[in-house]
Design a protein around this motif. Sequence first.
Motif, PDB file in Angstrom:
ATOM      1  N   LEU A 199       0.838  -1.201   0.000  1.00 31.57           N
ATOM      2  CA  LEU A 199       0.000   0.000   0.000  1.00 31.57           C
ATOM      3  C   LEU A 199       0.869   1.246   0.000  1.00 31.57           C
ATOM      4  CD1 LEU A 199      -2.496  -1.084   2.813  1.00 31.57           C
ATOM      5  CD2 LEU A 199      -2.900  -1.151   0.352  1.00 31.57           C
ATOM      6  N   SER A 200       0.443   2.234  -0.755  1.00 34.97           N
ATOM      7  CA  SER A 200       1.120   3.529  -0.714  1.00 34.97           C
ATOM      8  C   SER A 200       0.678   4.247   0.568  1.00 34.97           C
ATOM      9  CB  SER A 200       0.730   4.370  -1.931  1.00 34.97           C
ATOM     10  OG  SER A 200      -0.629   4.789  -1.816  1.00 34.97           O
ATOM     11  N   ALA A 248      -3.739   5.576   4.321  1.00 32.29           N
ATOM     12  CA  ALA A 248      -4.569   6.561   5.015  1.00 32.29           C
ATOM     13  C   ALA A 248      -6.053   6.355   4.699  1.00 32.29           C
ATOM     14  CB  ALA A 248      -4.128   7.976   4.635  1.00 32.29           C
ATOM     15  N   VAL A 249      -6.359   6.122   3.418  1.00 29.77           N
ATOM     16  CA  VAL A 249      -7.756   5.894   3.029  1.00 29.77           C
ATOM     17  C   VAL A 249      -8.277   4.611   3.667  1.00 29.77           C
ATOM     18  CG1 VAL A 249      -9.280   5.352   1.070  1.00 29.77           C
ATOM     19  CG2 VAL A 249      -7.629   7.231   0.894  1.00 29.77           C
ATOM     20  N   LEU A 250      -7.486   3.553   3.600  1.00 31.12           N
ATOM     21  CA  LEU A 250      -7.913   2.286   4.187  1.00 31.12           C
ATOM     22  C   LEU A 250      -8.144   2.422   5.688  1.00 31.12           C
ATOM     23  CD1 LEU A 250      -8.537  -0.713   3.843  1.00 31.12           C
ATOM     24  CD2 LEU A 250      -6.100  -1.161   4.159  1.00 31.12           C
ATOM     25  N   GLY A 251      -7.250   3.130   6.374  1.00 31.11           N
ATOM     26  CA  GLY A 251      -7.418   3.339   7.809  1.00 31.11           C
ATOM     27  C   GLY A 251      -8.692   4.092   8.120  1.00 31.11           C
ATOM     28  N   ALA A 252      -8.972   5.138   7.371  1.00 28.67           N
ATOM     29  CA  ALA A 252     -10.191   5.934   7.599  1.00 28.67           C
ATOM     30  C   ALA A 252     -11.437   5.107   7.308  1.00 28.67           C
ATOM     31  CB  ALA A 252     -10.153   7.191   6.745  1.00 28.67           C
ATOM     32  N   LEU A 253     -11.444   4.388   6.189  1.00 34.93           N
ATOM     33  CA  LEU A 253     -12.606   3.560   5.842  1.00 34.93           C
ATOM     34  C   LEU A 253     -12.822   2.448   6.868  1.00 34.93           C
ATOM     35  CD1 LEU A 253     -12.108   3.177   1.992  1.00 34.93           C
ATOM     36  CD2 LEU A 253     -13.811   4.581   3.163  1.00 34.93           C
ATOM     37  N   SER A 254     -11.744   1.797   7.267  1.00 34.49           N
ATOM     38  CA  SER A 254     -11.854   0.710   8.238  1.00 34.49           C
ATOM     39  C   SER A 254     -12.417   1.208   9.562  1.00 34.49           C
ATOM     40  CB  SER A 254     -10.485   0.053   8.466  1.00 34.49           C
ATOM     41  OG  SER A 254     -10.020  -0.514   7.268  1.00 34.49           O
ATOM     42  N   ALA A 255     -11.918   2.334  10.034  1.00 34.70           N
ATOM     43  CA  ALA A 255     -12.410   2.898  11.303  1.00 34.70           C
ATOM     44  C   ALA A 255     -13.883   3.276  11.173  1.00 34.70           C
ATOM     45  CB  ALA A 255     -11.583   4.113  11.703  1.00 34.70           C
ATOM     46  N   ARG A 256     -14.257   3.901  10.066  1.00 36.74           N
ATOM     47  CA  ARG A 256     -15.657   4.315   9.875  1.00 36.74           C
ATOM     48  C   ARG A 256     -16.598   3.115   9.913  1.00 36.74           C
ATOM     49  NH1 ARG A 256     -17.453   6.452   4.252  1.00 36.74           N
ATOM     50  NH2 ARG A 256     -15.456   7.472   4.410  1.00 36.74           N
ATOM     51  N   ILE A 257     -16.238   2.062   9.213  1.00 34.33           N
ATOM     52  CA  ILE A 257     -17.121   0.900   9.137  1.00 34.33           C
ATOM     53  C   ILE A 257     -17.102   0.107  10.441  1.00 34.33           C
ATOM     54  CG2 ILE A 257     -17.494  -1.310   7.957  1.00 34.33           C
ATOM     55  CD1 ILE A 257     -16.533   0.193   5.374  1.00 34.33           C
ATOM     56  N   ALA A 258     -15.932  -0.059  11.035  1.00 30.91           N
ATOM     57  CA  ALA A 258     -15.835  -0.811  12.299  1.00 30.91           C
ATOM     58  C   ALA A 258     -16.570  -0.107  13.430  1.00 30.91           C
ATOM     59  CB  ALA A 258     -14.371  -1.030  12.676  1.00 30.91           C
ATOM     60  N   ASP A 259     -16.649   1.214  13.375  1.00 28.78           N
ATOM     61  CA  ASP A 259     -17.284   1.976  14.449  1.00 28.78           C
ATOM     62  C   ASP A 259     -18.784   2.149  14.292  1.00 28.78           C
ATOM     63  OD1 ASP A 259     -14.804   2.195  15.638  1.00 28.78           O
ATOM     64  OD2 ASP A 259     -14.422   4.236  14.904  1.00 28.78           O
ATOM     65  N   LEU A 260     -19.364   1.580  13.227  1.00 24.97           N
ATOM     66  CA  LEU A 260     -20.822   1.656  13.063  1.00 24.97           C
ATOM     67  C   LEU A 260     -21.508   0.940  14.226  1.00 24.97           C
ATOM     68  CD1 LEU A 260     -21.224   0.858   9.251  1.00 24.97           C
ATOM     69  CD2 LEU A 260     -21.554   3.076  10.370  1.00 24.97           C
ATOM     70  N   ALA A 261     -22.610   1.455  14.661  1.00 24.05           N
ATOM     71  CA  ALA A 261     -23.363   0.830  15.755  1.00 24.05           C
ATOM     72  C   ALA A 261     -23.932  -0.506  15.275  1.00 24.05           C
ATOM     73  CB  ALA A 261     -24.483   1.748  16.210  1.00 24.05           C
TER      74      ALA A 261
END
Length: 149
Positions: free
Chosen positions: A129-130, A135-148
């Motif tokens: 990964l570049s 950075a994009v993967l980290g943001a997307l992963s956190a957003r989806i993992a943090d869904l209620a």
Amino acid sequence: MDTAWLNDDEDMAWRAFRRLLTALPARIGRDLAADSGLSSADYEVLSTLSENPERRRALKDLAAKMEWSRSRLSHHASRMEARGLIEKEPDPQDARGCVLRLTDKGFGVLEEAAPHHLASVRSRFLDHLSPEELAVLGALSARIADLAD
């Protein structure tokens, strides 16, 4: 109920992601077992306990973090305790629960395993990964993992 079928792009992305969820943990888990004899679950328990300055955590809190049932983690912890990696102590906050404490032996096993594990994570994941993709993967992963739930 109308079914919202996946379009071709959604289907391709979903199938690729499912393959990643299967292949990457399996490969990293095999590397970990070959290098240290630890399972991925062993490593998660040890590393999570090591993050606390007292090297301890309530079983119920660790089970919630790992998304395991208390019973499953309790049985796994008993096997780790038999190997001298952790100890179970009474939980002063929960008469029915226990606190898991990382032993010196467990910490030593973790210290020995960590460099090999991180090398596996790098070679099987991060090196592909570049910085921008990471950075994009980290943001997307956190957003989806943090869904209620």
